[in-house]
Design a protein around this motif. Structure first.
Motif, PDB file in Angstrom:
ATOM      1  N   UNK A 101       4.626  -8.965   5.365  1.00 39.16           N
ATOM      2  CA  UNK A 101       6.059  -8.501   5.565  1.00 39.16           C
ATOM      3  C   UNK A 101       6.688  -9.120   6.914  1.00 39.16           C
ATOM      4  N   UNK A 151       5.325 -13.326  -1.044  1.00 40.21           N
ATOM      5  CA  UNK A 151       5.833 -12.264  -1.925  1.00 40.21           C
ATOM      6  C   UNK A 151       4.624 -12.016  -3.130  1.00 40.21           C
ATOM      7  N   UNK A 170       1.903  -9.834  -1.657  1.00 46.02           N
ATOM      8  CA  UNK A 170       2.193  -8.686  -1.278  1.00 46.02           C
ATOM      9  C   UNK A 170       2.170  -7.902  -2.546  1.00 46.02           C
ATOM     10  N   UNK A 171       2.761  -8.497  -3.872  1.00 44.93           N
ATOM     11  CA  UNK A 171       2.827  -7.829  -4.855  1.00 44.93           C
ATOM     12  C   UNK A 171       1.350  -7.836  -5.704  1.00 44.93           C
ATOM     13  N   UNK A 230       1.302  -0.552  -0.288  1.00 44.82           N
ATOM     14  CA  UNK A 230       1.768  -0.118   0.812  1.00 44.82           C
ATOM     15  C   UNK A 230       2.279   1.648   0.731  1.00 44.82           C
ATOM     16  N   UNK A 263       4.365   4.314   2.969  1.00 45.14           N
ATOM     17  CA  UNK A 263       5.151   4.469   4.230  1.00 45.14           C
ATOM     18  C   UNK A 263       5.199   5.915   4.648  1.00 45.14           C
ATOM     19  N   UNK A 319       7.042   0.563 -10.485  1.00 46.46           N
ATOM     20  CA  UNK A 319       8.022  -0.281  -9.998  1.00 46.46           C
ATOM     21  C   UNK A 319       7.281  -1.610  -9.881  1.00 46.46           C
ATOM     22  N   UNK A 320       6.342  -1.585  -9.071  1.00 41.57           N
ATOM     23  CA  UNK A 320       5.852  -2.982  -8.721  1.00 41.57           C
ATOM     24  C   UNK A 320       5.188  -3.650  -9.977  1.00 41.57           C
ATOM     25  N   UNK A 371       8.174  -5.894 -10.982  1.00 45.76           N
ATOM     26  CA  UNK A 371       8.399  -7.214 -10.597  1.00 45.76           C
ATOM     27  C   UNK A 371       6.981  -7.995 -10.672  1.00 45.76           C
ATOM     28  N   UNK A 418      12.610  -2.208   0.623  1.00 44.11           N
ATOM     29  CA  UNK A 418      11.452  -1.690   0.163  1.00 44.11           C
ATOM     30  C   UNK A 418      11.020  -2.221  -1.156  1.00 44.11           C
ATOM     31  N   UNK A 419      11.972  -2.761  -1.867  1.00 39.24           N
ATOM     32  CA  UNK A 419      11.514  -3.484  -3.103  1.00 39.24           C
ATOM     33  C   UNK A 419      11.052  -4.615  -2.754  1.00 39.24           C
ATOM     34  N   UNK A 420      11.434  -5.572  -1.502  1.00 38.72           N
ATOM     35  CA  UNK A 420      10.584  -6.603  -1.145  1.00 38.72           C
ATOM     36  C   UNK A 420       9.330  -6.437  -0.819  1.00 38.72           C
ATOM     37  N   UNK A 421       9.294  -5.291  -0.086  1.00 33.94           N
ATOM     38  CA  UNK A 421       7.888  -4.880   0.389  1.00 33.94           C
ATOM     39  C   UNK A 421       7.010  -4.637  -0.620  1.00 33.94           C
ATOM     40  N   UNK A 422       7.430  -4.310  -1.865  1.00 35.00           N
ATOM     41  CA  UNK A 422       6.698  -3.856  -3.021  1.00 35.00           C
ATOM     42  C   UNK A 422       6.248  -4.901  -3.873  1.00 35.00           C
ATOM     43  N   UNK A 423       6.898  -6.336  -3.467  1.00 35.95           N
ATOM     44  CA  UNK A 423       6.601  -7.497  -4.218  1.00 35.95           C
ATOM     45  C   UNK A 423       7.723  -7.969  -4.805  1.00 35.95           C
ATOM     46  N   UNK A 424       8.726  -7.374  -4.816  1.00 30.80           N
ATOM     47  CA  UNK A 424      10.165  -8.196  -5.476  1.00 30.80           C
ATOM     48  C   UNK A 424      10.323  -9.476  -4.777  1.00 30.80           C
ATOM     49  N   UNK A 425      10.542 -10.418  -5.649  1.00 31.95           N
ATOM     50  CA  UNK A 425      10.816 -11.557  -5.100  1.00 31.95           C
ATOM     51  C   UNK A 425      12.478 -11.723  -4.561  1.00 31.95           C
ATOM     52  N   UNK A 426      12.834 -12.584  -3.708  1.00 30.41           N
ATOM     53  CA  UNK A 426      14.415 -12.758  -3.483  1.00 30.41           C
ATOM     54  C   UNK A 426      15.143 -12.953  -4.813  1.00 30.41           C
ATOM     55  N   UNK A 467      14.157 -11.709  -7.802  1.00 31.44           N
ATOM     56  CA  UNK A 467      14.186 -10.568  -8.503  1.00 31.44           C
ATOM     57  C   UNK A 467      15.344  -9.461  -7.591  1.00 31.44           C
ATOM     58  N   UNK A 514      11.492  -7.810   4.357  1.00 34.42           N
ATOM     59  CA  UNK A 514      10.516  -6.779   3.877  1.00 34.42           C
ATOM     60  C   UNK A 514      10.192  -5.606   4.744  1.00 34.42           C
TER      61      UNK A 514
END
Lengths: 225, 388
Positions: free
Chosen positions: A62, A86, A89-90, A95, A97, A114-115, A118, B289-297, B299, B381
């Protein structure tokens, strides 16, 4: 150092992170080297400001280190571009928190899924299985504000597992919970580790640190002992 | 779950803010659609009126010829008039197939806050009014005291063939010979009387307001116009020029209305931008958070764009629905500012106009999402661990 991917999920060599604050450089991490083997349960402990969360951010792709090298499952993270990090991470990391990080407008099941959105994957019953695993099947259509703290953290853990990660990273997962619900979360993390999942937690909670197989102590950005 | 569901849930998060942005943009797009339809309808109806009349030339008194021609066509009075000899000269011209003299007189009814328009015509008039259909009674005057009523004035005066009708301005009583079918032209609101009687009653003996002319061959227009221009005290105007006069007359009004509509759309766009920007700033931690969960820019930007496009496309559709159902009301409100508006302004929303409005909505969404998207892209993220 380039450990075998079969053995080390995480390998870090002289990780350093320097933040620029006003005219001053703040060295949050200073030459940290560590290895986390597959199936390990590692707790990173230390006083506030020791650099625990900074280290977790680096391990979770991150944030980028100022210097040093990091391998995740044998892949050197610095060699990856933004898209590659990315993807990592995906697909390979989960993670959890301290403040749960649930999207308030989504239901429990949608938060867990949600993941997958993506990753452009369908749930295929995985969300239901995970909710059953964390004991929240009956709460699948509830919104986060309708849940207790312990329930929210279990939803966050289910979400972290939905893409079947190689490594679960948790930042103070019991930090916002009372001791009883904290125990339940610790038990869940132990169970997941017992099933083979590699877990790295940052915590102040002695009970959680005690549940881990190994403790790494950080002080002033350096690993002690 | 998918990004559309995600976007819908986010829009519902602040219902009042979303509703205000939605209503503002819908009203702007609806207004723009109605005004565009109105302008197109105005030109179409006007051209139809001119085409149906079969009139290619108009002889009017000296003065501003275009204004005079426009007034005659819309049944308005002129200050100046033509000498009666002009009619004979016109009819003698070899290129002229039909020439219809007109005398227009306005009779103001101060106590009723309206003015009646009386038109003196002779037997040649029906040849230049192919849309004339008699609804009741006779197609022509049975005596010099006869009057033929347009459909609207017959309703207003509550008169039928055989009834008596008093004209206070001329202090004369007429007998209603016929009532015309509704034509959608200015004829619906006119009182037609024999030309000679009109000249006598309204104190214009031997004078004419205008002569409407149809040629044997439209190709003869230039040479006929040149000859007729030589008639003393008169000038020639072609219907193409009349059309230009109308368009010039509404030009300023149209520009003003367009400016209002453009301002409305701009305000609508800014409202959507404000809504999205507020949403991005408010949800900074969530986007991280979305970025941390794996969403690309891409997305994250796509999620915002879907949100914006859902809002603006729905607003465009609502605006179009409003324009379709409430357009007549807006047109009625607007037409009072348009000089010499056609009697009927049937302006259905055309397919191209619907397409343009939806494109406008989509474009507004895309423009409005740009800056919030840039803000969202700046979120790292790692912010998720600090605030999530």
């Amino acid at each position: 150092m380039n450990p075998s991917p079969d053995q080390a999920v995480v390998a870090a060599e002289a990780l350093t992170k320097v933040y620029r604050r006003a005219a001053e450089d703040v060295r949050a991490l200073d030459g940290v080297s560590l290895t986390v083997r597959r199936g390990e349960f590692v707790a990173i402990v230390g006083p506030s400001g020791a650099g625990k969360t900074t280290l977790l951010n680096l391990l979770g792709c991150m944030d980028a280190p100022s210097s040093g090298r990091l391998w995740l499952e044998g892949r050197e993270v610095q060699q990856l571009n933004e898209r590659g990090r990315t993807h990592l991470r995906r697909e390979r990391l989960g993670f959890v928190f301290q403040h749960f990080g649930l999207v308030p407008t989504l239901t429990v099941a949608e938060n867990v899924a949600l993941p997958l959105v993506f990753a452009r994957r369908t749930a295929d019953g995985r969300v239901s299985r995970l909710l059953e695993k964390v004991g929240l099947s009956s709460r699948r259509n509830h919104r986060p504000h309708e849940l207790s703290g312990g329930e929210m953290q279990r939803v966050a853990i289910a979400r972290a597992l939905v893409n079947e990660p190689a490594l679960l990273l948790a930042d103070e997962p019991t930090g916002n919970l009372d001791s009883v619900t904290g125990e339940a979360v610790i038990a869940l993390l132990r169970q997941l580790n017992a099933e083979g999942l590699t877990v790295v937690v940052v915590t102040h909670n002695p009970a959680l640190a005690g549940a881990a197989g190994r403790q790494l102590r950080l002080a002033d950005g350096r690993l002690a002992g | 779950m998918n990004l559309v569901v995600f976007a819908c849930r986010n829009l519902a998060r602040r219902p009042w803010r979303t509703a205000l942005a939605f209503v503002g943009l819908a009203a702007a797009i609806g207004t723009l659609a109605v005004l565009s339809a109105l302008t197109a309808g105005y030109e179409r109806e006007l051209r139809k009126e001119l085409d149906r009349s079969g009139v290619q030339l108009m002889l009017v008194p000296l003065g501003c010829p275009y204004d005079a021609a426009a007034r005659v066509l819309k049944g308005r009075v002129l200050d100046a008039s033509l000498p009666a000899e002009a009619l004979a000269q016109v009819r003698r011209d070899p290129a002229v197939a039909a020439a219809a003299p007109l005398l227009l007189c306005a009779q103001v009814r101060t106590n009723e806050d309206r003015a009646d328009l009386w038109v003196g015509i002779d037997e040649s008039a029906p040849a230049l009014k192919p849309w004339w259909r008699v609804q009741r009674g006779k197609a022509w005057f049975s005596s010099t005291n006869g009057v033929i009523l347009g459909s609207e004035v017959a309703t207003l005066e509550m008169r039928a063939p055989g009834d008596r009708l008093y004209c206070p301005g001329a202090d004369a009583t007429f007998t209603v010979d016929g009532v015309l079918d509704r034509s959608g032209t200015s004829d619906d609101s006119l009182f037609f009387v024999p030309l000679g009687r009109a000249q006598q009653l309204f104190g214009q003996p031997g004078r004419l307001t205008a002569i409407a002319i149809r040629l044997r061959d439209p190709a003869l227009l230039a040479e006929a116009a040149r000859r007729l221009q030589a008639i003393p005290g008169a000038q020639v105007v072609t219907t193409t020029e009349v059309m230009g006069v109308f368009q010039n007359l509404i030009g300023t009004v149209r520009a003003l209305l367009s400016a209002v509509a453009i301002v409305a759309v701009t305000v609508g766009c800014l409202t959507v931008l404000n809504t999205l920007l507020a949403a991005v700033l408010e949800r900074a931690a969530e986007l991280a958070l979305l970025r941390a969960l794996g969403a690309s820019r891409s997305q994250v930007v796509l999620a915002l764009a879907v949100e914006a496009l859902l809002l603006t496309s729905a607003a465009a559709l609502a605006g179009l629905l409003g324009a379709a159902f409430g357009g007549a009301w807006i047109q009625d409100a607007v037409r009072q500012w348009i000089p010499l508006a056609p009697e009927r302004l049937a302006t259905p929303l055309s397919l191209p106009l619907i397409g343009q409005s939806i494109l406008l909505g989509v474009g507004t969404g895309l423009v409005a999402v740009l800056y919030p998207a840039v803000c969202a892209l700046r979120m790292a993220p790692a912010e998720a661990t600090r605030t999530a």
